[in-house]
Design a protein around this motif. Structure first.
Motif, mmCIF file in Angstrom:
data_model
loop_
_atom_site.group_PDB
_atom_site.id
_atom_site.type_symbol
_atom_site.label_atom_id
_atom_site.label_comp_id
_atom_site.label_asym_id
_atom_site.label_seq_id
_atom_site.Cartn_x
_atom_site.Cartn_y
_atom_site.Cartn_z
ATOM 1 N N HIS A 176 5.080 -130.165 53.675
ATOM 2 C CA HIS A 176 4.609 -129.562 54.929
ATOM 3 C C HIS A 176 3.087 -129.681 55.109
ATOM 4 O O HIS A 176 2.603 -129.969 56.213
ATOM 5 C CB HIS A 176 5.040 -128.088 54.920
ATOM 6 N N HIS A 229 0.848 -131.626 57.940
ATOM 7 C CA HIS A 229 -0.232 -131.065 58.782
ATOM 8 C C HIS A 229 -1.437 -132.010 58.779
ATOM 9 O O HIS A 229 -2.095 -132.196 59.794
ATOM 10 C CB HIS A 229 -0.682 -129.706 58.240
ATOM 11 N N ASP A 268 3.057 -125.434 63.528
ATOM 12 C CA ASP A 268 4.186 -126.109 62.889
ATOM 13 C C ASP A 268 5.036 -126.849 63.922
ATOM 14 O O ASP A 268 5.341 -126.305 64.986
ATOM 15 C CB ASP A 268 5.049 -125.079 62.141
HETATM 16 ZN ZN ZN Z 1 2.218 -125.049 58.793
#
Ligand code: ZN
Ligand code: KG4
Length: 352
Positions: free
Chosen positions: A109, A113, A320
């Motif tokens: 994750h 980003h 996100d």
């Molecule tokens: Zn995040």
């Protein structure tokens, strides 16, 4: 190559289709923020249940919005994040990849980003290395050395709270609600338009002491600690009569702007140190906090001073989302032969 990306690590159920790692064909984000507001933070079990309820709809909308193109692989976040939340996305992705008979690509994750500045952009990451990356979100504050695109090494980090957490906790204490970051940003911006920096409260700038064990071998000049800042804020509020009194006196915006400035200057200072140490060709930032307007302004000046470009994501890709997962999946497509055997890893490290 069209990749379907799925993201459920925290409180957003997200899916997207991205072509060749950069061209976003669809991007659907269902945010659970209203669900968690009464609790002042994300409740993992509620998050998980909501992901289960929404995942099918979010994925089918992403596929439809992309024009029902042929999907060549499914990419998914397998960590870091909340375990019960990650499980929902990973299982959905495994099922879809099996049904479509395409490869499964599990991605990190935080690394995703860091890829967001390249979404809908002409910039080619592999041509910009060595890159200094800053992953700054609700769970992470990491300075990352990227010598070759796809290789990541943490060179600095927070020793306690992440920057986003520091924003959220302050907002809670000051009665601004959840999530705090966007609220702090707005209030501080309005205050700064009418006041000078001289009127700010001098909060500590998050400098850890050299030699403390929490540094885990990293240099103190590349790390931050926000616990002292948080305590300083609490003490300031208590010594000045509490949140309600300060609010009635119209003092909250000055406190908020001063607190934000302490975080921004701490991050800018450590970034400068990192840029001085390495011979970087570009500086990139990713993560929810990279949306902060003051942080963007100050870090842009830091990069200018070092004569390198700063790469920032479009605001819609800062939080996100599935697009960053699909896009990084393209760069990771040959990495995981045993992908279907992989399990979630809530504390997955960058570069692992
Ligand atoms: Zn995040
Ligand atoms: O990347 P993200 O969506 O989720 C994580 O992976 O953590 O980041 C969420 C964090 C929250 O702490 C939120 O308060 C913060 O990003 N945030 C901001 C802003 N927008 C979101 N912090 C400061 N200024 C903002 N404008």
């Amino acid at each position: 190559m069209n990749i379907l990306g799925i993201e459920t690590s925290c409180d957003e159920t997200a899916a997207a289709v991205v072509k060749d790692g950069r061209e976003v064909l669809s991007n659907v984000v269902y945010t659970q923020i209203p669900l968690h507001i009464p609790y002042g933070g994300v409740v993992p079990e509620l998050a998980s249940r909501s992901h289960v309820e929404k995942i099918s709809e979010v994925v089918s909308t992403a596929l439809k919005d992309a024009g029902e193109v042929k999907i060549d692989a499914v990419s998914v976040t397998y960590g870091p994040g909340l375990s019960p939340a990650l499980i929902v996305g990973l299982n959905a992705a495994k099922g879809l990849a099996k049904a479509l008979k395409v490869p499964l690509i599990p991605v990190n994750h935080i690394e995703a980003h860091l890829h967001t500045p390249f979404l809908d952009s002409e910039a080619k990451p592999e041509e910009l290395t060595p890159i200094l990356g800053l992953a700054i979100s609700g769970g992470h504050t990491n300075w990352i050395d990227i010598p070759v695109y796809g290789e990541y090494k943490i060179i600095g980090q927070t020793l306690d709270d992440a920057a986003g957490e520091a924003f959220d906790k302050a907002a809670k204490l000051l009665g601004l609600g959840y999530p705090g970051g966007p609220k702090v940003d707005k209030i501080a911006k309005e205050w700064r338009e009418k006041h000078s920096d001289k009127e700010m409260i001098p909060f500590p700038k998050g400098r850890p002491r050299e030699g403390v064990s929490a540094l885990s071998g990293l240099s103190a000049e590349l790390c931050v600690s926000f616990s002292g800042l948080k305590t300083a804020l609490l003490r300031y509020v208590q010594q000045n009569g509490g949140t309600e009194k300060l609010a009635s006196e119209g003092e909250i915006p000055r406190i908020v702007a001063s607190y934000q400035e302490a975080i921004v200057q701490a991050v800018a200072d450590r970034t400068e140190n990192a840029l001085k140490k390495g011979d970087y060709k570009a500086f990139l930032i990713g993560g929810g906090v990279s949306l902060n307007s003051r942080l963007r302004e100050v870090l842009t000046k830091v990069a200018e001073k070092h004569h390198i470009p700063i790469l920032m994501a479009k605001p819609k890709y800062c939080g996100d989302n599935g697009a960053m997962i699909a896009a990084l999946g393209y760069y990771r497509r040959n990495k995981m032969a045993e992908a279907f055997l992989i399990d979630v890893n809530p504390s997955l490290e960058v570069g692992e």
